[in-house]
Scaffold this motif. Structure first.
Motif: not given
Length: 187
Positions: A73, A102, A105-107, A109, A111, A113, A118
């Motif tokens: 990130t 982010h 990393s979120r896509d 899975g 991240l 939060e 990551a």
């Protein structure tokens, strides 16, 4: 829902590679094998050991037609600064992808939060853009490039030999299996 066998979601990101800033999108992955290698942050402890291990094995990945994308990130500027000052990171010739928003990393899975970092996630993506391997490791445990190479060789073997599968600890050149009713209960 598992990301296994799903398409990589569209993205566009800045990256650092071999002294230059570049833009990478999901279109760059099509037609070749790729590894997305997520790590928590630049200028840390376990991360440079993993990235150096990948750098040392990068030629072996390239021989298999595999491109490596390390992802954190941090910004692409941070990647360059780290590359300029760390002997381990100076070895890197693969893409260092920046994910300061982010989104990637979120896509995938991975991240964390509340930390904005990551997890240690490894994703092998096939030439069709589908995720073939996904592994998430605990933050304090580094990964091994040689084991990743072994798994990619197995994936590539299975992809080019329909009807065959690779058993545990399979290495290139070893015997594979052809699943059939005759094998049930005999292994």
């Amino acid at each position: 829902m598992s990301l296994l066998n799903t398409d990589v979601k569209p993205f566009s990101a800045q990256a650092f590679k071999q002294g230059k800033f570049i833009t990478v999108t999901e279109a760059d992955l099509k037609g070749k094998w790729s590894v997305f290698f997520f790590y928590p942050a630049d200028f840390t402890f376990v991360c440079p050991t993993e990235l150096e291990d990948l750098a040392d094995a990068y030629a072996d990945f390239q021989k298999l037609g595999v491109e490596i994308y390390s992802v954190s990130t941090d910004t692409h500027f941070s990647h360059k600064a780290w590359h300029d000052v760390s002997p381990a990171i100076k070895k890197i010739n693969y893409v260092m992808l920046a994910d300061p928003t982010h989104a990637i990393s979120r896509d995938f899975g991975v991240l964390i939060e509340d930390a904005g970092l990551a997890d240690r996630g490894t994703f092998v993506i096939g030439p069709d853009g589908k995720i073939q391997i996904l592994e998430i490791s605990a933050g304090g445990v580094g990964r091994d490039a040689k084991e990743l190479l072994r798994k990619i060789k197995a994936l590539q073997y299975v992809a080019s030999h329909p009807g065959e599968v690779c058993p545990a600890k399979w290495k290139e050149g070893e015997k594979t299996l052809a699943p059939s009713l005759d094998l049930v209960g005999k292994i």
